[in-house]
Design a protein around this motif. Structure first.
Motif, PDB file in Angstrom:
ATOM      1  N   UNK A 202      14.223  -3.098  35.539  1.00  0.00           N
ATOM      2  CA  UNK A 202      15.013  -2.090  34.830  1.00  0.00           C
ATOM      3  C   UNK A 202      15.434  -2.560  33.443  1.00  0.00           C
ATOM      4  N   UNK A 203      15.678  -3.869  33.298  1.00  0.00           N
ATOM      5  CA  UNK A 203      16.149  -4.396  32.017  1.00  0.00           C
ATOM      6  C   UNK A 203      15.055  -4.359  30.952  1.00  0.00           C
ATOM      7  N   UNK A 204      13.777  -4.306  31.382  1.00  0.00           N
ATOM      8  CA  UNK A 204      12.680  -4.226  30.414  1.00  0.00           C
ATOM      9  C   UNK A 204      12.752  -2.926  29.623  1.00  0.00           C
ATOM     10  N   UNK A 205      13.205  -1.855  30.291  1.00  0.00           N
ATOM     11  CA  UNK A 205      13.338  -0.565  29.621  1.00  0.00           C
ATOM     12  C   UNK A 205      14.370  -0.647  28.495  1.00  0.00           C
ATOM     13  N   UNK A 206      15.456  -1.388  28.731  1.00  0.00           N
ATOM     14  CA  UNK A 206      16.501  -1.532  27.718  1.00  0.00           C
ATOM     15  C   UNK A 206      16.019  -2.311  26.498  1.00  0.00           C
ATOM     16  N   UNK A 207      15.122  -3.306  26.732  1.00  0.00           N
ATOM     17  CA  UNK A 207      14.667  -4.150  25.630  1.00  0.00           C
ATOM     18  C   UNK A 207      13.466  -3.574  24.881  1.00  0.00           C
ATOM     19  N   UNK A 208      12.865  -2.516  25.412  1.00  0.00           N
ATOM     20  CA  UNK A 208      11.660  -1.972  24.776  1.00  0.00           C
ATOM     21  C   UNK A 208      11.884  -1.547  23.326  1.00  0.00           C
ATOM     22  N   UNK A 209      12.953  -0.792  22.987  1.00  0.00           N
ATOM     23  CA  UNK A 209      13.162  -0.428  21.574  1.00  0.00           C
ATOM     24  C   UNK A 209      13.296  -1.653  20.666  1.00  0.00           C
ATOM     25  N   UNK A 210      13.949  -2.704  21.169  1.00  0.00           N
ATOM     26  CA  UNK A 210      14.108  -3.922  20.369  1.00  0.00           C
ATOM     27  C   UNK A 210      12.756  -4.592  20.157  1.00  0.00           C
ATOM     28  N   UNK A 211      11.929  -4.627  21.236  1.00  0.00           N
ATOM     29  CA  UNK A 211      10.625  -5.284  21.144  1.00  0.00           C
ATOM     30  C   UNK A 211       9.697  -4.560  20.178  1.00  0.00           C
ATOM     31  N   UNK A 212       9.866  -3.231  20.067  1.00  0.00           N
ATOM     32  CA  UNK A 212       9.040  -2.476  19.123  1.00  0.00           C
ATOM     33  C   UNK A 212       9.341  -2.896  17.688  1.00  0.00           C
ATOM     34  N   UNK A 213      10.607  -3.202  17.403  1.00  0.00           N
ATOM     35  CA  UNK A 213      11.012  -3.603  16.049  1.00  0.00           C
ATOM     36  C   UNK A 213      10.705  -5.074  15.805  1.00  0.00           C
ATOM     37  N   UNK A 214      10.992  -5.922  16.790  1.00  0.00           N
ATOM     38  CA  UNK A 214      10.783  -7.368  16.656  1.00  0.00           C
ATOM     39  C   UNK A 214       9.490  -7.715  17.392  1.00  0.00           C
ATOM     40  N   UNK A 215       8.379  -7.798  16.660  1.00  0.00           N
ATOM     41  CA  UNK A 215       7.068  -7.931  17.288  1.00  0.00           C
ATOM     42  C   UNK A 215       6.933  -9.121  18.231  1.00  0.00           C
ATOM     43  N   UNK A 216       7.413 -10.333  17.885  1.00  0.00           N
ATOM     44  CA  UNK A 216       7.199 -11.464  18.801  1.00  0.00           C
ATOM     45  C   UNK A 216       7.737 -11.239  20.210  1.00  0.00           C
ATOM     46  N   UNK A 217       8.666 -10.303  20.383  1.00  0.00           N
ATOM     47  CA  UNK A 217       9.187 -10.029  21.715  1.00  0.00           C
ATOM     48  C   UNK A 217       8.246  -9.139  22.539  1.00  0.00           C
ATOM     49  N   UNK A 218       7.426  -8.330  21.845  1.00  0.00           N
ATOM     50  CA  UNK A 218       6.592  -7.348  22.539  1.00  0.00           C
ATOM     51  C   UNK A 218       5.604  -7.974  23.523  1.00  0.00           C
ATOM     52  N   UNK A 219       4.853  -9.034  23.130  1.00  0.00           N
ATOM     53  CA  UNK A 219       3.923  -9.623  24.112  1.00  0.00           C
ATOM     54  C   UNK A 219       4.635 -10.177  25.334  1.00  0.00           C
ATOM     55  N   UNK A 220       5.816 -10.813  25.139  1.00  0.00           N
ATOM     56  CA  UNK A 220       6.572 -11.328  26.280  1.00  0.00           C
ATOM     57  C   UNK A 220       6.995 -10.185  27.205  1.00  0.00           C
ATOM     58  N   UNK A 221       7.474  -9.115  26.582  1.00  0.00           N
ATOM     59  CA  UNK A 221       7.965  -7.976  27.363  1.00  0.00           C
ATOM     60  C   UNK A 221       6.834  -7.338  28.167  1.00  0.00           C
TER      61      UNK A 221
END
Length: 370
Positions: A202-221
């Motif tokens: 469930x917490x992945x859904x909360x971090x998705x908007x942040x990961x879209x802006x901060x690219x290095x987080x997207x592959x981890x997510x």
């Protein structure tokens, strides 16, 4: 009092295929894809599946893939015969009524989404009927269009809930597919619940908007989501009395996705350096003026650019298949166990082969799996 024998220990799943053998196969196949303008991919996909299936051993017995590249090619051509008129009709409607073209794209998108879901179901049906273990074939019944309607309704709900309904969508669709899947006369089922999947991520859904802006987080997510999805999916599979259990860690795919990204960045830099070197060489030899648009019309530079681009596409193709097909397959298998395998000992062969039309749709709409 009768003493029951202790239950058998879970059976392991082993993969014995060599990495270098797979690399040689996909390198040769990717090169043939380029020279055949992509048509060799049907035979390459067949070779990849045959390699993965035949090197996967469950309780000491390897699986067998009996599909053929010719079947996939014929299915693809049949699918094109259906899809091309749809593209053409939309194009003609757009010309006749340009002001309505924006609205016309909506039914086109809906139609292709429906076809895509139909293709996913039928492609899975094709792959199952070409998979044999211990001399018994898997098979599948059910309606591809009924599955497509379910997928469309669930997709609308996912859209309205901004993604929150995704776990329940996945559970419902997988349950439909598994309840229409068989190994001989053993019927499949899926016991995974949407709520269980939701609790895992469930917490992945909360971090998705942040990961879209901060690219290095997207592959981890994304890697985190896929690992949790794989484990949830495997834990829910049932075939008769047989069940699977996965211990796949949540960070299992971090390295794979970052290796792909790292190689892609390195290859992009090398491609840029190659273009710069080619440009300098062409300017020196032909004395073309850089700022006068002459380079854009230079045939030698165009040829060198095309060669470099094809080499880049070949390398990326190999990397994707090596890391995200072969290596991912191995990571999933080495953390999976099969419980109550004895329930599949007396299975009776049944079912019929399915056509490759669904696989052709999947390829034409770019929704094919391996």
């Amino acid at each position: 009092m009768t003493v029951l024998p202790p239950p058998l220990p879970p059976a392991g799943i082993d993969f014995v295929g060599g990495r270098s053998e797979f690399r040689r196969m996909i390198t040769r196949g990717a090169a043939l894809e380029l020279v055949t303008f992509g048509f060799y991919r049907f035979w390459l996909v067949t070779d990849i599946r045959r390699h993965l299936w035949s090197n996967t051993s469950v309780d000491g017995d390897a699986a067998e893939y009996t599909g053929r590249g010719k079947e996939l090619l014929i299915g693809f051509l049949f699918a094109l015969a259906i899809l091309v008129p749809i593209y053409l009709a939309y194009f003609l409607v757009g010309i006749e009524a340009e002001r309505w073209q924006g609205f016309a794209s909506t039914p086109l998108f809906i139609a292709f989404y429906a076809f895509g879901q139909f293709a996913i179901f039928r492609a899975r049906r094709y792959r199952l009927t070409r998979t044999v273990w211990r001399g018994v074939r898997f098979w599948m019944d059910g309606s591809g269009w009924a599955y497509s309607l379910r997928a469309m309704l669930w997709g609308l709900l996912v859209l309205l809930t901004l993604g929150l309904a995704l776990p329940w969508r996945e559970a419902s669709l997988e349950r439909y597919k598994m309840r229409h899947s068989y190994y001989g006369d053993l019927r499949g089922d899926f016991e995974g619940k949407g709520w269980e999947f939701f609790k895992r991520g469930w917490w992945l859904w909360l971090f998705t908007p942040i990961a879209i802006v901060i690219f290095p987080l997207a592959p981890f997510l994304y890697a985190e989501f896929k690992a949790r999805e794989w484990r949830w999916w495997l834990d829910g599979i049932r075939i008769g009395g047989v069940r699977l259990e996965s211990t796949l860690p949540h960070d299992a795919f971090y390295g794979l996705y970052w290796k792909v990204i790292g190689w892609w960045l390195l290859l992009s830099v090398l491609f840029g350096l190659y273009l710069a070197a080619c440009t300098g060489l062409v300017v020196q030899i032909t004395h073309v003026q850089v700022g006068a648009g002459g380079l854009m019309q230079s045939i030698p530079l165009l040829v060198l650019t095309v060669i470099g681009y094809l080499a880049l596409a070949l390398a990326v193709n190999i990397l994707m298949r090596m890391y995200l097909q072969r290596d991912l397959w191995v990571k999933v298998l080495e953390t999976t166990q099969v419980h109550d395998i004895a329930a599949a000992a007396d299975v009776r062969a049944t079912g019929e082969l399915a056509s490759a039309l669904g696989e052709g749709f999947a390829d034409g709409l770019d929704v094919a799996g391996f």
